[in-house]
Enzyme design. Structure first.
Site, PDB file in Angstrom:
ATOM      1  N   ARG A 186       0.795  -1.250  -0.016  1.00  0.00           N
ATOM      2  CA  ARG A 186      -0.025  -0.035  -0.079  1.00  0.00           C
ATOM      3  C   ARG A 186       0.952   1.053   0.138  1.00  0.00           C
ATOM      4  O   ARG A 186       1.916   1.472   0.455  1.00  0.00           O
ATOM      5  CB  ARG A 186      -0.890   0.253   1.221  1.00  0.00           C
ATOM      6  CG  ARG A 186      -2.084  -1.109   1.177  1.00  0.00           C
ATOM      7  CD  ARG A 186      -3.032  -0.350   0.240  1.00  0.00           C
ATOM      8  NE  ARG A 186      -4.195  -1.529   0.204  1.00  0.00           N
ATOM      9  CZ  ARG A 186      -4.252  -2.412  -0.763  1.00  0.00           C
ATOM     10  NH1 ARG A 186      -3.292  -2.578  -1.605  1.00  0.00           N
ATOM     11  NH2 ARG A 186      -5.572  -3.200  -0.925  1.00  0.00           N
ATOM     12  N   GLU A 188      -3.425   7.996  -4.655  1.00  0.00           N
ATOM     13  CA  GLU A 188      -3.733   7.494  -6.010  1.00  0.00           C
ATOM     14  C   GLU A 188      -4.942   8.273  -6.429  1.00  0.00           C
ATOM     15  O   GLU A 188      -5.912   8.391  -5.661  1.00  0.00           O
ATOM     16  CB  GLU A 188      -3.981   6.018  -6.003  1.00  0.00           C
ATOM     17  CG  GLU A 188      -2.743   5.355  -5.653  1.00  0.00           C
ATOM     18  CD  GLU A 188      -3.005   4.039  -5.249  1.00  0.00           C
ATOM     19  OE1 GLU A 188      -4.205   3.181  -5.725  1.00  0.00           O
ATOM     20  OE2 GLU A 188      -1.895   3.101  -4.564  1.00  0.00           O
ATOM     21  N   HIS A 234      -1.606   0.912  -9.754  1.00  0.00           N
ATOM     22  CA  HIS A 234      -2.431   0.020  -8.968  1.00  0.00           C
ATOM     23  C   HIS A 234      -3.257  -1.265  -9.486  1.00  0.00           C
ATOM     24  O   HIS A 234      -4.385  -1.472  -9.698  1.00  0.00           O
ATOM     25  CB  HIS A 234      -3.542   0.663  -8.088  1.00  0.00           C
ATOM     26  CG  HIS A 234      -3.659  -0.068  -6.768  1.00  0.00           C
ATOM     27  ND1 HIS A 234      -4.055   0.351  -5.622  1.00  0.00           N
ATOM     28  CD2 HIS A 234      -3.629  -1.342  -6.398  1.00  0.00           C
ATOM     29  CE1 HIS A 234      -4.095  -0.518  -4.500  1.00  0.00           C
ATOM     30  NE2 HIS A 234      -4.072  -1.436  -5.097  1.00  0.00           N
TER      31      HIS A 234
END
Lengths: 316, 331
Positions: free
Chosen positions: A235, A264, A282
């Site tokens: 993460r 993000e 991602h």
């Protein structure tokens, strides 16, 4: 699953939505209303919402759960549950399921792919060819991946899958985990700092918790050093991103392969100038095959819940 | 026979043996070889090469070929009557007339397995890149499109893909070993089945291999038999989701046909480190999103070069002391 009212927090893999509809679910789409209207939307539909399907973009936080008195289950389309308020769910007796195992291979594949891409500068090579620069000269040498010491932070399912792959490249494997595991071939280090001091490629593959937030800090980055590279498929908040960026810009860190970021899709633009950084948006588990498996698992869990069967992949 | 006797022209104690170098070598190469050998550099002479050889190289026993700068064959061999070894720092020796050398009792040595791990790593890296769109995604992010356009299209899972290796030699077997760890079933085409690899499935031709594979990885030498071995039929058999990874030689693939097949969607994508006319790359490829292109860098790591040069020196030392060569080319 007829007439199960399901709140979708973010646009999902179309197959998942189709399957929920096919099974007679009543879908409510949080993203159809503007963000500043979300709570109102929830309250207006609270009576029908018994299930929430969320993901890493928009989870199920305390405010959302509080607004849904009929909520029985949260199924996240991810293995990470950092965006689900587990404490609140436990308080309310709301069940939580995630999607472990089915995405392990994809994430591990990407971790290795990123490591090779960073060390051998694959995207830079592609740019070098497409721009025509190859016709004008050569590109500097890039360093070998095979045999590099790979350090894995978090030797869970994904960490183990990464180790298994790296071993095929003759990479010595070391790790740091909350507890030492029984792996005679993998060397345990008691801290992230020790691990970083003793590896060339550091892979973050642990869950995001209060203990692991900012676990990759300046000291760890400095220990990894100008020949070391960081691979983050965990993460964004695992890493002190400001420190990471300055270390890369200043050459104190050899390179980075990043699939996740603190905010993000907003990524520090300084990274865009660097050939020793590879960035993916991602996509750790974003393959057609795995998305379908994850979707099937979400559906199976919801169905189990409705039928009163044991959940397949409960978190608590 | 790989060994050579050195009854004549044996260097005296303390004297470095002469090593002919036909073309300019880098300072790095020179730094590695010059402590061991007296480098005779043809390019530094004002004489044209044939004159230089006939004037200065009658006693030359060893030549270093550092890059494929044109065929090293009979016309040059005729000028080197004392030659006993051709030491190459490449794995491929298409630029050496190995037959002509053998007929003259001249040994040829190559890079052995020094480039192998890097080539295998690169093939795997290209494969993951193409299937998971790593380079394409990196480009998307750098162009600010994640912010603007949102989420990125899905890729295709690597683990479990049926991998077909064309040429299960040194590089091919190292690629296979790596992809086994990704849960990929391995098949291959080679000149003959390999009894050392019973768990890999052998196919007698590339067409059948392509039919039963999701991915083809090219890691064989370029010969008359393998030129254009990847043709349209093979690509049709591989199919619209199929991926080709080439770390061998550009000419293994019918390049114009590859471009057509990619444009038409006959195959799904390609990762290409080599091309027919490097550094020229078909223009259309440079506009495609489903290909990853690299500049023949699969093996160019400092670690590989260090290994290759050390191996060349070891081969030359062995030659000059009458010991068995380490990486002779058999044919």
């Amino acid at each position: 699953m007829e007439l199960l009212g399901v709140l979708l927090t973010y646009p999902l893999f179309p197959y998942l939505e189709q399957e929920l509809l096919r099974r007679g679910c009543h879908l409510l789409r949080l993203y159809d209303s503007p963000e500043n209207n979300h709570l109102a939307f929830l309250r207006a539909n609270a009576a029908s919402i018994r299930a929430v399907v969320c993901d890493t973009h928009v989870g199920a936080d305390a405010a959302t759960i509080d607004a849904l008195p009929c909520l029985e289950i949260v199924s996240t389309f991810s293995v990470g549950v950092d965006k689900v308020d587990l404490v609140k769910c436990k308080e309310r007796g709301v069940k939580v399921t995630n999607t472990p195992d089915v995405l392990t291979d994809d994430v591990a594949d990407l971790a290795i792919g990123l490591a090779i891409a960073v060390l051998r500068k694959l995207p830079a090579a592609d740019r070098f060819v497409r721009s025509g620069a190859w016709k004008r000269g050569g590109y500097p040498l890039t360093t070998k991946f095979s045999g590099k010491r790979v350090g894995i932070l978090g030797l869970g399912r994904i960490g183990l899958a990464i180790a298994q792959r790296a071993e095929a490249f003759n990479c010595p494997i070391s790790y740091h985990s909350r507890s030492k595991k029984h792996h005679p071939n993998y060397k345990y280090y008691p801290s992230a700092l020790d691990l970083a001091s003793n590896c060339d490629v550091l892979v973050v593959s642990c869950a995001l918790t209060d203990e692991t937030r900012l676990i990759i800090n300046r000291a760890v980055i400095d220990a990894l050093g100008p020949q070391g590279i960081l691979i983050n498929i965990g993460r964004g908040p695992h890493v002190d991103e400001t420190e990471l960026v300055s270390a890369l810009v200043e050459g104190r860190l050899g390179g980075a392969g990043l699939d996740v970021f603190v905010n993000e899709p907003d990524i520090p633009e300084e990274l865009f100038q660097l050939d020793n950084v590879v960035m993916t948006p991602h996509v750790g588990s974003d393959t057609v095959e795995t998305s379908k498996s994850m979707a099937n698992l979400v559906i199976a869990n919801l169905e189990a819940h409705v039928m009163g069967w044991p959940l397949l992949t409960p978190v608590m | 026979m790989a060994t050579a006797t050195c009854t004549t022209n044996t260097p005296k104690i303390g004297e470095k043996p002469k090593l002919l170098v036909l073309r300019r070598i880098s300072a790095y190469f020179e730094g590695v070889f010059s402590p061991h050998f007296d480098l005779i550099k043809a390019e530094e002479s004002s004489l044209p090469l044939p004159a230089f050889l006939s004037t200065h190289c009658r006693d030359i026993r060893a030549v270093l070929i550092a890059a494929p700068y044109g065929m090293f064959g009979s016309s040059l061999l005729d000028q080197l009557p004392s030659l006993g070894i051709v030491a190459c720092t490449t794995a491929g020796v298409n630029h050496i007339d190995v037959d002509a050398c053998r007929k003259r009792g001249i040994a040829v040595t190559n890079a052995g397995e020094m480039f192998t791990p890097d080539a295998a790593d690169f093939a795997v890296g290209l494969l993951v890149d193409v299937l998971r769109k790593v380079t394409m995604a990196d480009r998307y992010v750098r162009n600010g499109l994640w912010m603007l356009k949102g989420d990125y299209p899905l890729g295709s899972k690597v683990s479990g893909k049926r991998v077909g290796i064309v040429g299960l030699g040194s590089i091919g077997s190292h690629v296979a070993k790596r992809l086994v760890a990704f849960g990929c079933p391995i098949s291959y085409f080679s000149r003959a089945p390999k009894p050392n690899y019973p768990s890999y499935r052998y196919f007698p031709n590339v067409l059948e291999l392509a039919r039963e594979s999701d991915v083809l990885i090219l890691s064989c030498a370029l010969t008359d038999e393998t030129r254009n071995i990847i043709n349209r039929d093979v690509m049709v058999a591989l199919g619209k989701d199929g991926v080709i990874i080439n770390v061998g030689r550009g000419a293994l693939i019918d390049e114009p046909e590859l471009v057509r097949c990619l444009k038409e969607g006959v195959i799904g994508g390609a990762g290409l480190d080599v091309f027919v006319n490097e550094p020229e790359v078909p223009e259309e490829l440079t506009h495609m999103d489903n290909v990853v292109l690299s500049d023949h860098r699969a093996v160019t790591t400092p670690e590989a070069f260090k290994g290759v040069l050390e191996l060349a020196i070891a081969n030359l030392d062995a030659f000059f002391s009458g010991k068995p060569l380490l990486s002779p080319v058999s044919c």
